[in-house]
Write an enzyme that holds these catalytic residues in place. Structure first.
Site, PDB file in Angstrom:
ATOM      1  N   GLY A  54       1.332  -1.283  -0.207  1.00 49.60           N
ATOM      2  CA  GLY A  54       0.156  -0.355  -0.017  1.00 49.60           C
ATOM      3  C   GLY A  54       0.808   1.452  -0.276  1.00 49.60           C
ATOM      4  N   ALA A  55       0.629   2.170  -0.840  1.00 50.78           N
ATOM      5  CA  ALA A  55       1.550   3.535  -1.224  1.00 50.78           C
ATOM      6  C   ALA A  55       1.949   3.770   0.072  1.00 50.78           C
ATOM      7  CB  ALA A  55       1.013   4.069  -2.169  1.00 50.78           C
ATOM      8  N   ARG A  90      10.643  -1.511  -4.437  1.00 49.72           N
ATOM      9  CA  ARG A  90       9.166  -1.461  -5.359  1.00 49.72           C
ATOM     10  C   ARG A  90       8.978  -0.182  -6.467  1.00 49.72           C
ATOM     11  NH1 ARG A  90       3.416  -3.775  -3.229  1.00 49.72           N
ATOM     12  NH2 ARG A  90       3.618  -3.668  -5.261  1.00 49.72           N
ATOM     13  N   GLN A 204      -5.758  -9.046  -2.449  1.00 53.50           N
ATOM     14  CA  GLN A 204      -5.389  -8.192  -1.620  1.00 53.50           C
ATOM     15  C   GLN A 204      -6.893  -7.596  -0.911  1.00 53.50           C
ATOM     16  OE1 GLN A 204      -3.891  -7.736  -4.564  1.00 53.50           O
ATOM     17  NE2 GLN A 204      -1.235  -6.472  -3.000  1.00 53.50           N
ATOM     18  N   ASP A 245      -1.653   4.446  -6.698  1.00 52.09           N
ATOM     19  CA  ASP A 245      -0.051   4.513  -6.226  1.00 52.09           C
ATOM     20  C   ASP A 245       0.984   5.365  -5.789  1.00 52.09           C
ATOM     21  OD1 ASP A 245      -0.815   1.699  -5.657  1.00 52.09           O
ATOM     22  OD2 ASP A 245       0.353   2.157  -4.864  1.00 52.09           O
ATOM     23  N   ASN A 255      -3.286   2.410 -10.392  1.00 48.88           N
ATOM     24  CA  ASN A 255      -3.633   1.855  -8.941  1.00 48.88           C
ATOM     25  C   ASN A 255      -3.424   0.126  -9.331  1.00 48.88           C
ATOM     26  OD1 ASN A 255      -4.872   1.475  -6.135  1.00 48.88           O
ATOM     27  ND2 ASN A 255      -6.845   0.854  -7.320  1.00 48.88           N
TER      28      ASN A 255
HETATM   29  O1  MRU Z   1       0.628  -3.602  -4.751  1.00 45.84           O
HETATM   30  P1  MRU Z   1      -0.392  -2.989  -3.670  1.00 45.84           P
HETATM   31  O2  MRU Z   1      -1.305  -4.847  -2.593  1.00 45.84           O
HETATM   32  O3  MRU Z   1       1.238  -1.979  -2.301  1.00 45.84           O
HETATM   33  O4  MRU Z   1      -0.849  -2.129  -3.797  1.00 45.84           O
HETATM   34  C1  MRU Z   1      -1.853  -1.030  -3.441  1.00 45.84           C
HETATM   35  C2  MRU Z   1      -2.550  -0.896  -3.934  1.00 45.84           C
HETATM   36  O5  MRU Z   1      -2.705  -0.898  -4.903  1.00 45.84           O
HETATM   37  C3  MRU Z   1      -3.316  -0.024  -3.022  1.00 45.84           C
HETATM   38  O6  MRU Z   1      -4.607   0.547  -3.919  1.00 45.84           O
HETATM   39  C4  MRU Z   1      -3.006   1.363  -3.444  1.00 45.84           C
HETATM   40  O7  MRU Z   1      -2.016   1.386  -2.547  1.00 45.84           O
HETATM   41  C5  MRU Z   1      -3.227   3.254  -3.145  1.00 45.84           C
HETATM   42  S1  MRU Z   1      -3.083   2.594  -1.396  1.00 45.84           S
HETATM   43  C6  MRU Z   1      -3.713   3.833  -0.471  1.00 45.84           C
END
Ligand code: MRU
Length: 365
Positions: A54-55, A90, A204, A245, A255
């Site tokens: 999550g970002a 990442r 997720q 993201d 996203n």
């Molecule tokens: O690959 P992830 O689980 O890190 O991806 C997360 C997402 O795509 C979320 O929707 C994004 O980070 C926004 S979270 C506040």
């Protein structure tokens, strides 16, 4: 938010004043396990292997990675090495770069013997700010849900929100981005129900968003990723809210993979499509999301294999595909600004456009 009744954040410093502790999100929803981070390498591994994800949480963990690096060796050389190692974990979520740039700028102007203390202090502020930002996103987004509820009261009996991936409190320090408005609406007594996309390949939605919503008592239903369009065609989705993201200065949003298809279906069916984001998720250096956002490609094994709990309680991984079939694993996609109804930020809701964003962030570069 609360876990078993105890207020919990996704990342915190232990009582010793320096050990960082996180929730190991790879163990959810079957086990709630926390693990310590004691070195910069621990923080980098936690991001790369998605114990945290999550970002905003990636940004916070990277900041704590800098703290741990400075505690071990506050030299200029180690400052640069830690920045490089954490930055390489990442590629897509811009909060990582934002947090690392922030810390590096402060630490370069700090004497080496004071760098660790300074890094921990600044990172604690970043985390507290993230909580306040996400809470404000929740307030602004709640107003959107409330308006739909007031308009439609009695006809449907609940507000149906569709979300993709996990943009709840587990993706941030607390509250979440896309899910914060849902928590606020639910807590205010608005009957809200969430369609939760499972979000293959890492699930997720099924694993994390469903777990969060269930812990908080928010009515929800997990659906496979291809159901959203069908539900929208039949009037079963009042609005979509997703996270992002990286958002370009022009309002394109990157996203989790599959978000773009939901936006297309929403557009075709006249369903409002909102994206919730904190200011640090805006990348002011780019305007064209399709050209300029680096899209992470992950291990094909995440596509060909699946992990879950057996009926007798064992966690097992099984293979889904024929041996030798290649798989591709694109982790994110870009939704053009024209498909986005509004960007829900901590400063209010902006049209997805450069003018809209700069109107809310006049100080942006
Ligand atoms: O690959 P992830 O689980 O890190 O991806 C997360 C997402 O795509 C979320 O929707 C994004 O980070 C926004 S979270 C506040």
């Amino acid at each position: 938010m609360k876990v078993n009744g105890t207020p919990t954040r996704t990342i915190w410093v232990e009582e010793d004043g320096w050990t960082v502790r996180i929730i190991d999100q790879t163990r959810l929803p079957h086990d709630f396990v926390t693990v310590p981070l004691t070195t910069m390498d621990d923080a980098a591994t936690a991001i790369r292997d998605m114990l945290v994800r999550g970002a905003p949480l990636i940004g916070a963990t990277a900041a704590y990675g800098m703290c741990l690096a400075m505690r071990a060796d506050p030299s200029d050389a180690n400052l640069d090495a830690a920045y490089a190692a954490l930055y390489a974990t990442r590629p897509t979520a811009v909060n990582l770069r934002w947090a690392l740039d922030d810390l590096r700028a402060i630490l370069r102007n700090t004497r080496p013997d004071e760098r660790a203390v300074s890094a921990y202090r600044r990172t604690a502020d970043i985390c507290d700010d993230d909580v306040a930002i996400c809470s404000a996103i929740g307030d602004h987004g709640r107003a959107v849900i409330e308006e739909i509820w007031q308009e439609d009261k009695g006809s449907r009996g609940r507000v149906n929100v569709l979300t993709h991936c996990n943009a709840g409190w587990l993706a941030t320090v607390d509250w979440g981005t896309a899910i914060a408005p849902i928590y606020k609406a639910h807590d205010a007594g608005i009957p809200v129900h969430v369609w939760v996309d499972e979000t293959r390949p890492r699930n997720q939605g099924a694993s994390l968003t469903a777990w969060e919503l269930r812990e908080h008592g928010v009515p929800h239903t997990v659906i496979v990723d291809n159901v959203g369009g069908h539900l929208m065609q039949h009037g079963e989705v009042d609005l979509c809210i997703v996270g992002t993201d990286r958002t370009t200065a022009g309002g394109d949003v990157c996203n989790k993979i599959g978000t773009y298809l939901k936006a297309l279906a929403a557009h075709d069916n006249g369903v409002p499509f909102y994206v919730a984001l904190p200011g640090p998720t805006i990348d002011w250096t780019i305007t064209d999301g399709l050209k300029d956002v680096p899209i992470e490609q992950r291990d094909a094994g995440e596509v060909t294999r699946m992990t879950g709990r057996t009926d007798d309680g064992r966690i097992e991984t099984v293979t889904l595909t024929p041996q030798g079939s290649p798989a591709a694993n694109y982790a994110f996609d870009v939704t053009p600004a024209r498909l986005v109804t509004g960007l829900i930020t901590e400063r209010g809701i902006a049209p997805a456009s450069e003018g809209g964003l700069r109107g809310l962030y006049p100080e942006a570069p």
